[in-house]
Design a protein around this motif. Structure first.
Motif, PDB file in Angstrom:
ATOM      1  N   MET A 114       0.817  -1.211   0.000  1.00 60.80           N
ATOM      2  CA  MET A 114       0.000   0.000   0.000  1.00 60.80           C
ATOM      3  C   MET A 114       0.855   1.267   0.000  1.00 60.80           C
ATOM      4  SD  MET A 114      -3.311  -0.622  -0.089  1.00 60.80           S
ATOM      5  CE  MET A 114      -4.542   0.192   0.930  1.00 60.80           C
ATOM      6  N   GLU A 115       1.983   1.209   0.678  1.00 58.50           N
ATOM      7  CA  GLU A 115       2.812   2.398   0.772  1.00 58.50           C
ATOM      8  C   GLU A 115       3.637   2.645  -0.482  1.00 58.50           C
ATOM      9  OE1 GLU A 115       4.703   1.647   4.472  1.00 58.50           O
ATOM     10  OE2 GLU A 115       2.980   2.380   5.637  1.00 58.50           O
ATOM     11  N   ASN A 116       3.697   1.637  -1.336  1.00 55.42           N
ATOM     12  CA  ASN A 116       4.448   1.809  -2.583  1.00 55.42           C
ATOM     13  C   ASN A 116       3.539   1.636  -3.791  1.00 55.42           C
ATOM     14  OD1 ASN A 116       7.290   2.015  -1.539  1.00 55.42           O
ATOM     15  ND2 ASN A 116       6.610   0.123  -0.573  1.00 55.42           N
ATOM     16  N   ILE A 117       2.280   1.907  -3.577  1.00 52.48           N
ATOM     17  CA  ILE A 117       1.304   1.585  -4.610  1.00 52.48           C
ATOM     18  C   ILE A 117       1.449   2.516  -5.816  1.00 52.48           C
ATOM     19  CG2 ILE A 117      -0.574   3.061  -3.787  1.00 52.48           C
ATOM     20  CD1 ILE A 117      -2.390   0.546  -4.163  1.00 52.48           C
ATOM     21  N   GLN A 118       1.268   1.957  -6.976  1.00 46.89           N
ATOM     22  CA  GLN A 118       1.381   2.700  -8.230  1.00 46.89           C
ATOM     23  C   GLN A 118      -0.022   3.042  -8.731  1.00 46.89           C
ATOM     24  OE1 GLN A 118       4.478   3.539  -9.556  1.00 46.89           O
ATOM     25  NE2 GLN A 118       5.004   2.796  -7.500  1.00 46.89           N
ATOM     26  N   PRO A 119      -0.107   4.007  -9.627  1.00 48.67           N
ATOM     27  CA  PRO A 119      -1.417   4.308 -10.212  1.00 48.67           C
ATOM     28  C   PRO A 119      -2.040   3.027 -10.785  1.00 48.67           C
ATOM     29  CG  PRO A 119       0.176   5.969 -10.879  1.00 48.67           C
ATOM     30  CD  PRO A 119       0.943   4.917 -10.138  1.00 48.67           C
ATOM     31  N   TRP A 120      -3.330   2.922 -10.587  1.00 50.26           N
ATOM     32  CA  TRP A 120      -4.036   1.691 -10.972  1.00 50.26           C
ATOM     33  C   TRP A 120      -4.692   1.913 -12.328  1.00 50.26           C
ATOM     34  CZ3 TRP A 120      -9.122   0.185  -7.970  1.00 50.26           C
ATOM     35  CH2 TRP A 120      -9.672  -0.982  -8.528  1.00 50.26           C
ATOM     36  N   CYS A 121      -4.225   1.185 -13.302  1.00 49.57           N
ATOM     37  CA  CYS A 121      -4.822   1.280 -14.628  1.00 49.57           C
ATOM     38  C   CYS A 121      -6.135   0.518 -14.624  1.00 49.57           C
ATOM     39  CB  CYS A 121      -3.873   0.679 -15.683  1.00 49.57           C
ATOM     40  SG  CYS A 121      -4.608   0.626 -17.322  1.00 49.57           S
ATOM     41  N   VAL A 122      -7.236   1.241 -14.813  1.00 47.48           N
ATOM     42  CA  VAL A 122      -8.549   0.597 -14.671  1.00 47.48           C
ATOM     43  C   VAL A 122      -9.278   0.402 -16.000  1.00 47.48           C
ATOM     44  CG1 VAL A 122      -8.955   1.287 -12.293  1.00 47.48           C
ATOM     45  CG2 VAL A 122      -9.629   2.838 -14.148  1.00 47.48           C
ATOM     46  N   SER A 123      -8.723   0.917 -17.093  1.00 43.37           N
ATOM     47  CA  SER A 123      -9.438   0.725 -18.362  1.00 43.37           C
ATOM     48  C   SER A 123      -8.970  -0.550 -19.043  1.00 43.37           C
ATOM     49  CB  SER A 123      -9.221   1.938 -19.274  1.00 43.37           C
ATOM     50  OG  SER A 123      -7.886   2.385 -19.214  1.00 43.37           O
ATOM     51  N   ARG A 124      -9.921  -1.211 -19.653  1.00 50.68           N
ATOM     52  CA  ARG A 124      -9.632  -2.469 -20.346  1.00 50.68           C
ATOM     53  C   ARG A 124     -10.249  -2.410 -21.738  1.00 50.68           C
ATOM     54  NH1 ARG A 124      -7.073  -2.501 -16.594  1.00 50.68           N
ATOM     55  NH2 ARG A 124      -6.797  -4.001 -14.899  1.00 50.68           N
ATOM     56  N   GLN A 125      -9.487  -2.899 -22.706  1.00 54.46           N
ATOM     57  CA  GLN A 125      -9.977  -2.833 -24.080  1.00 54.46           C
ATOM     58  C   GLN A 125     -10.788  -4.098 -24.375  1.00 54.46           C
ATOM     59  OE1 GLN A 125      -6.708  -1.680 -23.184  1.00 54.46           O
ATOM     60  NE2 GLN A 125      -7.880   0.213 -23.059  1.00 54.46           N
ATOM     61  N   LEU A 126     -11.895  -4.198 -23.657  1.00 49.48           N
ATOM     62  CA  LEU A 126     -12.770  -5.361 -23.803  1.00 49.48           C
ATOM     63  C   LEU A 126     -14.174  -4.863 -24.108  1.00 49.48           C
ATOM     64  CD1 LEU A 126     -11.836  -7.269 -20.528  1.00 49.48           C
ATOM     65  CD2 LEU A 126     -10.968  -7.758 -22.801  1.00 49.48           C
ATOM     66  N   TRP A 127     -15.053  -5.806 -24.356  1.00 45.71           N
ATOM     67  CA  TRP A 127     -16.452  -5.443 -24.575  1.00 45.71           C
ATOM     68  C   TRP A 127     -17.319  -5.784 -23.368  1.00 45.71           C
ATOM     69  CZ3 TRP A 127     -17.544  -7.166 -30.341  1.00 45.71           C
ATOM     70  CH2 TRP A 127     -16.955  -6.220 -31.186  1.00 45.71           C
ATOM     71  N   TRP A 128     -16.928  -6.833 -22.677  1.00 48.86           N
ATOM     72  CA  TRP A 128     -17.761  -7.312 -21.561  1.00 48.86           C
ATOM     73  C   TRP A 128     -17.298  -6.648 -20.261  1.00 48.86           C
ATOM     74  CZ3 TRP A 128     -22.143  -9.098 -20.089  1.00 48.86           C
ATOM     75  CH2 TRP A 128     -22.306  -9.817 -18.902  1.00 48.86           C
ATOM     76  N   GLY A 129     -18.137  -5.793 -19.729  1.00 48.70           N
ATOM     77  CA  GLY A 129     -17.772  -5.126 -18.492  1.00 48.70           C
ATOM     78  C   GLY A 129     -18.538  -3.820 -18.352  1.00 48.70           C
ATOM     79  N   HIS A 130     -18.170  -3.076 -17.328  1.00 46.31           N
ATOM     80  CA  HIS A 130     -18.806  -1.782 -17.117  1.00 46.31           C
ATOM     81  C   HIS A 130     -18.143  -0.765 -18.025  1.00 46.31           C
ATOM     82  CE1 HIS A 130     -21.057  -3.122 -13.615  1.00 46.31           C
ATOM     83  NE2 HIS A 130     -19.967  -3.743 -13.212  1.00 46.31           N
ATOM     84  N   ARG A 131     -18.933  -0.245 -18.971  1.00 49.16           N
ATOM     85  CA  ARG A 131     -18.335   0.687 -19.920  1.00 49.16           C
ATOM     86  C   ARG A 131     -18.052   2.011 -19.218  1.00 49.16           C
ATOM     87  NH1 ARG A 131     -20.443   1.495 -26.075  1.00 49.16           N
ATOM     88  NH2 ARG A 131     -18.845   2.983 -26.754  1.00 49.16           N
TER      89      ARG A 131
END
Length: 943
Positions: free
Chosen positions: A427-444
């Motif tokens: 947690m103390e060394n956490i990096q930015p979290w990439c949350v986008s995915r190039q998929l179709w199935w999921g929360h757009r």
RNA sequence: GGGCGUAUAGCUCAGUGGUAGAGCACUGUAUUGACAUUGCAGGGGUCGGAAGUUCAACUCUUCCUACGCCCACCA
């Protein structure tokens, strides 16, 4: 109900599960009760029950059933995760089997197909969890793609965006070329594979030379193909070998592109030549070097094609012969890597690796063989390509602040505590979290772009449009969110958030406990902490229990490829769900993996059978269900003893559960049921329930001891009041004790206990139970039991065990009934012999017992808590064997006594040790030296 | 490189600053009324190694060895 002689789990499991579920047993109406809430880690909709689920869900069910029995409004939230990548892969694979593919469809058509797939074959695991006996609230089953859940996801995204905690950025991501999507750091697994390390010459441009006269710089790489996108060569600022060329250029072979030589601390002078090629678009370190060298992210070269696949792109920088090649050799076809090496070799710019054979001969190779840590996508299984793209990032460092504090100050307790360090470290060394995915199935992703590329983030298109202004043409972001972004909302989105006025949410958030495998500590647990704090302003639960992995019997990790996977459903078929559950609980000690041990599962099946037969015994002796929670009033020693033991095990169980020591809890109830209740108590009450005909023709009547035996001495003072009889009391106590076992064991073995609960009718004649065991009450056995009574039983047990042992050693048939004499009886012995003569006769097989001197002659001598019995055995006993036996015991006691004597003789011990310890040593010494005296006397007696 | 864990009976594992336990396996033995998916009894451990603290260490501290896991890095 009469029980069959054999116990078959399969029948009762299906029957009871259906009954519980249809009758609302999993979530009884308890509006005023204290809530207790656990959310189940939502399994993937594509998943099926594996052994890890069996462990995870068993532990949760134990806690939920325990709290439900303790009267709480226990809610176990259940549901499934839409599992973006996994599910899309499953459906795509199905299409492929029909020579079809996703891109033959529109996005909407494909998503419809996924929903169809879900309806038809998704969620197998929900049925399998039922087979395990898990008592979740299925009536509110959740799915992370439910409409209300989607709303929660969108709101979270929009809020984070408005707070500046979600942003769009162009930087290197872990790109999975197989799935053609970005993935997060956590989804990358480093694997060490055999690879090569090549050394190249990069010619210096403009006639420049190094201090030593060379006209090239040597660079080394494990990824030669990326040289097409090199943008610099870096050397250490202090490296004198290269000081003269910093700021000059090299001419890249093959492409002829000129790139600068830059000074950067990243270059390690000790490593190789000290010069390193820099490819900012395809390497995380190089990206940073590139930025420091003043290269903007937008200018960094990308040599891969637009799909992000492994092919080369026509970027005007990549020579024609490379276009269309994969990164590396695939299916025997040469890749860019091989071609780069080949061309450099032809150009004479490959520096060969000189290896020595075993014979000492020098051999040239193109490259040095090396073990290389290589990133792989955890789903796609191919080598990750660091790739420069625009993605959405969550400012995880900011969101991590409160969770870190929560754990630091104890708002969240992590069990076992040893995981805290790992948690903080991440947690103390956490990096930015990439949350986008190039998929179709999921929360757009709820972001819309205008034609100029401006972004508008809103709950829906109307809101975005109003932000953008009328007439602006908006296009929605094509990407979906990381599955873990939505499951991070699970502890509250499943309870109604973000809608207002959600009583369930108010009552059940924060949850009380989270149980998960440590493997998802970062993926899920930590992110729930972040989102709980962000959305709810609170930690999602005060306690996080992390369990380990279930491993194969040889300790290896179970995996399909190894073929060592144990199917929990197979174990259930074979041994019953109760046995599997008990195994999981009994083996679950904190901070340790569980090794599969089928023999042990079998052992717990045997335990269930044991309980089954004990209940059959009770039934055939008129022992009914109890009608009160309170322990019955008992005067018989055995009955008082078992009541005391119930209290004891109940408090052990409660304290184990309070500490989440599943193993201790399971072992406590196991030992009590088998070793105390079955092995001793049921044996102790047999003479009461079915007295043997009195020996010597003496009638029962007032001379009978209270436990049904013939008393050695008449006791005319005994009173009989009302309709009390030892039989009635014993049936009442035995029925009560059995009930307590069923309740206490129920969280661990729900099926058999429910079956037996109902098999035991209330009142003689068979009135049914008023309610199911699943909603019964936890024991509250506060009852006074006399120490005299419990001591008496302990004394009988000691006597019995010692007599059996002595007989066994001397080869005397275990069934032999022997007369015994007790020359010097303690008070305890005297009263116990009077009260419990039947038990002494039936268990120790001593009858009659005479208080007084034994006749002279050969005898076996056996002690019970210090009372030395003399058991004449004229003609039967081998005197030498008995002497040897006593001498062995004497030696052992003497050794103990001497050791204690030594300790007590040590002034330091007496002065400095805790007074209790000194006292204990004195008592032990008295005991052992007493035993020494008695054994010496016994030996003397034998002559 | 950083962190964590584990090492106790043949096997799988508990355990506590006061001299070690369970299950399985093993040995002997028992069988006409709860249970052979059983009962009874028994053998088996210098608690990985070394040093230290302590009246006392399997337990606490340090070091070592072996195995495992996580994170980071190796151009």
């Amino acid at each position: 109900m009469t029980l069959d002689t054999t116990f078959s789990p399969a029948d009762i499991e299906a029957r009871w599960y259906k009954h519980w579920e249809t009758s609302g047993g999993f979530r009884p109406e308890r509006p005023d009760a204290e809530p207790f809430t656990i959310v189940n880690p939502p399994p993937n909709v594509t998943g099926s029950l594996h052994i890890g689920h069996a462990l995870d869900n068993t532990l949760q069910d134990i806690v939920i059933r325990y709290e439900r029995l303790r009267g709480k409004d226990a809610l176990w939230v259940v549901g499934m995760d839409h599992a973006g990548i996994a599910t899309q892969m499953v459906v795509e694979r199905q299409l492929e089997e029909r020579q079809d593919k996703r891109t033959n469809y529109t996005r909407e058509q494909f998503i419809d197909k996924v929903w169809e797939w879900k309806a038809e074959s998704g969620g197998q695991i929900t049925h399998q969890l039922r087979r395990l006996g898990c008592s979740m609230d299925w009536s509110r089953e959740q799915f992370t793609m439910d409409e209300h859940f989607t709303k929660a996801v969108l709101k979270t995204f929009v809020d984070l965006y408005n707070d500046g905690l979600i942003y769009r950025d162009k930087r290197l991501v872990n790109w999975d070329p197989k799935l053609k999507t970005a993935i997060s750091d956590l989804e990358v697994e480093q694997q060490t594979i055999a690879g090569s390390f090549w050394h190249f010459k990069y010619p210096l441009g403009d006639g420049v030379t190094l201090a030593d006269g060379r006209d090239y710089i040597e660079v080394a790489t494990t990824r030669p193909e990326t040289m097409l996108a090199d943008m610099a060569v870096a050397v250490h600022p202090d490296d004198e070998r290269y000081a003269s060329v910093v700021g000059k250029h090299v001419v890249l072979p093959i492409t002829g592109r000129r790139v600068p030589i830059v000074a950067d601390e990243h270059a390690d002078p000790e490593l190789g030549s000290g010069a390193v090629k820099i490819t900012p678009g395809h390497d995380f370190n190089d990206f940073e070097v590139g930025k420091r060298a003043g290269i903007a992210a937008g200018d960094m070269l990308n040599m891969l094609d637009g799909s992000g696949d492994v092919c080369q792109t026509a970027d005007s920088l990549v020579p024609d012969e490379f276009i269309g090649l994969h990164r590396f050799k695939r299916d025997g076809v040469k890749g860019a890597r091989e071609l780069v090496v080949e061309q450099l070799k032809e150009l004479g710019l490959l520096i060969p690796h000189i290896a020595k054979t075993k014979k000492g001969e020098e051999v040239e190779h193109d490259a040095e063989p090396r073990q290389i840590a290589t990133p792989f996508g955890d789903r796609g299984g191919v080598v990750i390509e660091p790739w420069l793209t625009d993605q959405w990032y969550v400012n995880a460092a900011k969101l991590a602040e409160k969770p870190i504090k929560d754990v630091r100050d104890g708002t969240i307790e992590i069990v076992p505590k040893s995981w805290e360090k790992t948690f903080f470290n991440w947690m103390e060394n956490i990096q930015p979290w990439c949350v986008s995915r190039q998929l179709w199935w999921g929360h757009r992703i709820p972001a819309w772009f205008d034609e100029a590329g401006n972004v508008f983030v809103a709950m829906n298109e109307e809101e975005a449009q109003s932000q953008a202004g009328d007439g602006v043409v908006l296009t929605r972001d094509e990407d979906v969110l990381d599955t873990w972004f939505s499951s991070a909302l699970w502890p509250f989105a499943t309870l109604g958030w973000p809608e207002d006025g959600q009583p369930l949410l108010e009552k059940h958030f924060p949850n009380n406990l989270l149980i998960s495998g440590f493997d998802i500590l970062f993926f899920w647990d930590a992110r729930m902490m972040m989102m709980g704090q962000y959305n709810m302003g609170e930690a999602p639960w005060p306690r996080l229990y992390l369990h380990g992995l279930v491993r194969a019997a040889d300790g290896s990790k179970m995996s399909k490829s190894k073929g060592n996977v144990v199917d929990p459903l197979g174990l259930i078929d074979q041994y019953g769900a109760d046995a599997l559950r008990f195994f999981m609980a009994a083996m679950e000690s904190q901070g340790r993996d569980i090794k599969m041990d089928e023999k042990r599962v079998e052992g717990y099946r045997n335990f269930a059978t044991k309980l089954w037969n004990a209940t059959r015994f009770c039934q055939s002796n008129g022992i009914d269900a109890s009608t009160t929670l309170k322990a019955p009033i008992a005067r018989l020693a055995a009955n008082q003893w078992i009541i005391g033991e119930v209290q004891q095990v109940c408090s052990e169980l409660e304290s184990a559960m309070a500490d989440l020591r599943f193993d201790a809890a399971a072992n406590a109830i196991y030992q009590f049921t088998w070793s105390k209740f079955c092995d001793w108590y049921l044996e102790l009450i047999k003479p009461v329930l079915t007295p043997l005909p009195p020996a010597g023709g003496v009638g029962g009547g007032p001379e009978q001891s209270e436990d049904g035996g013939a008393a050695p001495t008449p006791n005319p003072s005994r009173e009989r009041e009302g309709d009390w009889t030892p039989q009635l009391e014993t049936r009442e106590v035995a029925g009560w004790a059995l009930d307590q076992i069923l309740v206490m064991l129920h969280p661990f073995m729900p099926f058999i206990t429910e079956e037996l609960w109902h098999a035991q009718a209330t009142y003689r004649g068979g009135e049914k139970r008023q309610y199911d065991l699943i909603t019964a009450s936890w024991p509250n056995p506060r009852a006074e039991v006399s120490k005299e009574a419990t001591d008496a039983i302990d004394w009988v047990i000691d006597l019995t065990t010692n007599v059996r042992s002595a007989k066994n050693e001397l080869g005397i048939p275990p069934g032999a009934k022997l007369a015994a004499f007790l020359p010097e009886a303690s008070d305890l012995a005297a009263s116990t012999i009077e009260r419990s003569s039947a038990a002494i006769e039936r268990l120790a097989r001593l009858t009659p017992v005479t208080l007084g001197e034994a006749p002279a002659g050969p005898a076996m001598q056996v002690s019970a808590m210090g009372d030395m019995f003399v058991i004449p055995l004229e003609g039967i006993i081998d005197i030498d064997a008995e002497k040897a036996r006593l001498e062995k015991a004497l030696a052992s006691s003497e050794k103990e006594a001497r050791s204690l004597e030594g300790r007590l003789g040590n002034a330091n011990f007496v002065e400095r040790a805790k007074p209790e310890a000194v006292e204990k040593a004195r008592e032990d010494f008295a005991h052992h030296s007493g035993e020494v005296e008695r054994l010496k006397a016994a030996l003397e007696r034998l002559g």
